[in-house]
Design a protein around this motif. Structure first.
Motif, PDB file in Angstrom:
ATOM      1  N   LYS A  61       0.844  -1.259  -0.108  1.00 40.49           N
ATOM      2  CA  LYS A  61      -0.035  -0.035   0.197  1.00 40.49           C
ATOM      3  C   LYS A  61       0.856   1.344  -0.047  1.00 40.49           C
ATOM      4  O   LYS A  61       0.555   2.226  -0.606  1.00 40.49           O
ATOM      5  N   LYS A 173      -8.099  10.847   0.447  1.00 39.44           N
ATOM      6  CA  LYS A 173      -7.102   9.636   0.693  1.00 39.44           C
ATOM      7  C   LYS A 173      -5.609  10.244   0.781  1.00 39.44           C
ATOM      8  O   LYS A 173      -4.880   9.800   1.332  1.00 39.44           O
ATOM      9  N   SER A 243     -15.869   5.066   2.040  1.00 36.00           N
ATOM     10  CA  SER A 243     -15.696   3.533   2.438  1.00 36.00           C
ATOM     11  C   SER A 243     -14.080   3.318   2.217  1.00 36.00           C
ATOM     12  O   SER A 243     -13.494   2.184   2.592  1.00 36.00           O
ATOM     13  N   ASN A 244     -13.357   3.873   1.458  1.00 35.71           N
ATOM     14  CA  ASN A 244     -12.117   3.197   1.082  1.00 35.71           C
ATOM     15  C   ASN A 244     -11.215   4.165   1.978  1.00 35.71           C
ATOM     16  O   ASN A 244     -10.266   3.620   1.712  1.00 35.71           O
ATOM     17  N   ASP A 248      -7.336   2.688   3.567  1.00 35.60           N
ATOM     18  CA  ASP A 248      -6.310   3.379   3.229  1.00 35.60           C
ATOM     19  C   ASP A 248      -5.289   3.910   4.337  1.00 35.60           C
ATOM     20  O   ASP A 248      -4.296   3.989   4.310  1.00 35.60           O
ATOM     21  N   GLU A 252      -9.514  -1.229   9.500  1.00 34.74           N
ATOM     22  CA  GLU A 252     -10.614  -2.173   9.129  1.00 34.74           C
ATOM     23  C   GLU A 252     -11.429  -2.693  10.115  1.00 34.74           C
ATOM     24  O   GLU A 252     -11.319  -2.690  11.332  1.00 34.74           O
TER      25      GLU A 252
END
Length: 741
Positions: A61, A173, A243-244, A248, A252
């Motif tokens: 990531k 993000k 949601s993302n 990131d 979770e």
């Protein structure tokens, strides 16, 4: 930027990237040998595989951008440390030394709040003092260092401006590197006190909510699991929008609910909930509820009443009456032996275990009854055998029976007595259950219906509101439907009687768009949470659901947190819109009456772009449609990824959609039932745009017929204007709305 230093930093990035690759290989090797090394211990093997895969996922990531900042810090009595800060921490598996420091680590606070020179940070072992000799930001793209920038006070300036230039779908993000001081203080605030944040549109409230969860989970990982945290968002569309972001940030499994979802989770059954946005349309259009004879003022007052702490007080009164009459009003008697008096059973239920829900209370009372049966077992057995003796004596005196028949009867009586004594040993649970099975159990919806139909009318001072409330609610309930305002009392009733079906414990709740929730909704959340550990973020200026929500933070805090365990703060800078757009939004919100403005905070924009706002009169709506098409084509050519045409309500948006389809079929009409947000070109009703942001916004028809000088219209227009990041176009026919002048 010094050229030699730039080359050194490039080499450092290569070195770190190589170390990350080496770490990947180590993890992959460990994963491949886990099955062999722990062949007989499946649990350990599973744990190693889980942890290994997570580390591998995290490394991949951050591969393209392993860090975004550096701090050179010398703690008192220690050597200089060069700390590279990124989204996630990475340790060298050989030396166990940090390669990258997580932005959430206590020492990273030096980057956000410290300045070059003497500084300190709070560590788990206490305050650490020292000197910062360097604060540096990096601009890394796809593993390549583009440049660096040395800063002093805060993570602002160039990095912030670069981040603000990003398109709407990338904004959330890439915020970690540019968290501002006032945002950082909120993210890292003590979780044991309630935190109330009044933040202007675009001040980063949603960003703060998500990063606060990430921060708390990182720093409390030994005490809490991600499942112990919950975020309440206004709708599923909004949840999809964010949601993302948490994954990131390395987080979770955090619970993400709308208030409606929470109701389903607690009650354990789906409810048919009417669309609350329909009420906004009714209020905006000043429609009349002909079925229940309610004008707009009555409709608003009914919603306010149901969302108030006063309504909760009335539900408490109803539950008190229910509690007094819940148990069978009789003694517990077994085989003519009084095991417990009703008064004692009732006292246990209403006093001893009053802090538990009804179901748990009954289970505790049952334990007392079992104990009493055990303590009285000898007396019960004597009573049973005495009854046997009496039956035998009576039978022996019966001259109509022969001696043979008497012998048979005697055996039969003995066998029956033995069966009774055996059942006493084995079936005491069934015996006790039979007493409590006489309770007339109803679900929360049935109890709420009983509360509305038979209880509430006489308890309200305003007979007109009481009459409308009962008629309107009963009509909905009889159709099997509830409104948003009904959810809090139904959840509360269910929780008090049956507890919750939520399996994991709940330790902290974050509520976004908090101004749209009332006192009762927050009281329910606090009841379930059993503490004040909440982060509450909202903006009174965006309170389009003010008919049920919060209009006054002081009153809200006094009602919900009378113990003073609360911190109130404001966010005044906006990082979304340009100065011109925010100036227009502030002019609109200034039109609110004085009593509404006392908790309004005007936005201070940090983005300065010219020609960001355009206002134009058109002959008719068909001309506006053509102008929209031209603007959309222009903005797409300019690289804009998200463009929104905002209409006042759904009816207007449907009309826009129908007309636009003749020119462009790739336009999505956003409705309250939608749960996905995929950028592109959207048509959005003003009340559904809240919480979202777009590269450009077109307000369809801002004339004086569409937007009146009312509190709700002012707030709807303020919301619509503040969705725009770079460009705002306002078209109107006939006369521009007075609140825009």
């Amino acid at each position: 930027m010094d050229e030699k230093e730039f080359l050194r930093e490039k080499e450092k990035l290569k070195e770190v990237s190589k170390k990350l690759e080496d770490e990947e290989k180590v993890i992959e090797s460990n994963l491949s040998t886990a099955s062999t090394n722990y062949e007989k211990d499946s649990y350990v093997r599973a744990q190693l595989v889980y942890v290994g895969n997570k580390k591998l996922k995290d490394l991949k990531k951050i591969k393209g951008k392993p860090y975004f900042a550096r701090i050179d810090f010398t703690a008192k009595g220690e050597n200089l440390e060069k700390l590279y800060i990124g989204k996630l921490s990475v340790l060298d598996s050989k030396s166990q030394q940090p390669i990258i420091i997580d932005w959430r680590a206590p020492i990273s606070n030096l980057y956000y709040d410290g300045r070059v020179g003497k500084s300190s940070y709070d560590s788990p072992g206490g305050k650490v003092e020292g000197d910062i000799s360097l604060k540096r930001q990096y601009f890394i793209e796809e593993g390549e260092l583009k440049k660096y920038s040395d800063i002093d006070l805060k993570a602002t300036d160039e990095a912030l401006q670069v981040a603000l230039e990003e398109k709407a779908d990338d904004r959330l993000k890439n915020i970690v590197a540019t968290i501002q001081g006032e945002q950082n203080n909120i993210i890292r605030a003590d979780m044991n006190k309630a935190l109330v944040v009044q933040g202007v549109a675009g001040s980063g409230k949603t960003t703060i909510a998500l990063h606060r969860i990430a921060y708390l989970i990182y720093n409390c990982d030994k005490e809490f699991d991600p499942e112990d945290f919950m975020i309440i968002a206004p709708n599923k569309f909004f949840l999809n929008y964010i949601s993302n972001v948490l994954p990131d940030l390395g987080v979770e499994n955090v619970k993400q609910y709308t208030f409606e979802d929470l109701a389903y989770e607690i009650i354990g059954k789906k409810l048919k909930i009417s669309d609350s946005n329909e009420k906004i349309v009714t209020i905006v259009n000043k429609e009349f509820d002909e079925i229940n004879n309610g004008d707009v003022d009555t409709i608003i007052k009914e919603s306010k009443m149901k969302s108030s702490i006063e309504f909760k007080t009335q539900v408490d009164g109803f539950l008190k009456e229910l509690e007094e009459n819940y148990l069978p009003k009789k003694d517990f008697i077994l085989e003519n032996v009084r095991i417990m008096r009703y008064e004692n059973i009732q006292k246990l239920f209403t006093e001893t275990y009053k802090d538990l829900d009804f179901e748990k209370r009954i289970n505790e009372v049952k334990k007392h009854v079992f104990s009493k049966i055990k303590n009285n077992k000898e007396i019960i057995e004597k009573t049973i055998t005495a009854k046997r003796t009496a039956r035998i004596n009576a039978m022996l005196k019966d001259e109509s029976l022969t001696d043979e028949e008497k012998r048979g009867k005697r055996i039969e009586i003995f066998e029956e007595t033995e069966d009774t004594l055996k059942k006493l040993d084995k079936d005491d649970i069934r015996i006790v259950d039979s007493y409590f099975n006489e309770i007339n159990k109803k679900d929360a919806l049935e109890h709420y219906k009983e509360f509305i139909e038979n209880y509430i009318f006489d308890k309200l001072d305003d007979e007109i509101i009481a009459s409308y409330l009962v008629r309107n609610t009963m009509r909905n309930l009889n159709k099997g439907e509830v409104t948003f305002e009904d959810l809090a009392p139904i959840i509360y009733i269910h929780y008090k009687i049956y507890g919750t079906k939520v399996k994991s414990r709940l330790r902290h709740v974050i509520v976004d768009e908090a101004q749209d929730y009332g006192e009762f909704q927050f009281s329910v959340l606090k009841t379930i949470l059993k503490s004040n550990s909440m982060t509450i973020l909202g903006d009174i200026a965006q309170g389009v659901h003010s008919y049920r929500g919060i209009e006054n933070w002081k009153k809200f805090i006094d009602v919900e947190f009378p113990d003073g365990e609360v911190v109130y703060t404001t966010l005044e800078k906006t990082y979304r819109t340009t100065k011109d757009i925010m100036k227009k939004a502030n002019e609109v919100i200034e039109k609110l009456p004085e009593f509404e403005k006392q908790f309004i905070v005007k936005g201070e924009p940090v983005i300065d772009k010219k020609d960001s706002i355009h206002i134009e009169k058109m002959q008719n709506e068909d001309e506006i449609i053509k102008a929209c098409i031209q603007k959309i084509e222009k903005y797409i050519d300019n690289g804009f990824k998200s463009i929104a045409i905002i209409g006042k309500d759904m009816n207007e948006c449907k009309t826009i959609k129908k007309k636009l389809d003749k020119y462009n079929k790739n336009v999505k009409l956003i409705q309250s039932k939608d749960s996905e947000y995929n950028a592109g070109i959207s048509i959005v009703p003003s009340y559904l745009a809240k919480g979202l942001e777009f590269d450009s916004v077109i307000l369809f028809n801002v004339n004086d017929n569409n937007y009146k000088n009312t509190i709700l219209d002012i707030k709807l227009l303020y919301v619509a204007i503040t969705r725009a990041m770079s460009k705002l176009d306002l078209f109107y026919t006939e006369k521009l709305a007075e609140i825009m002048e």
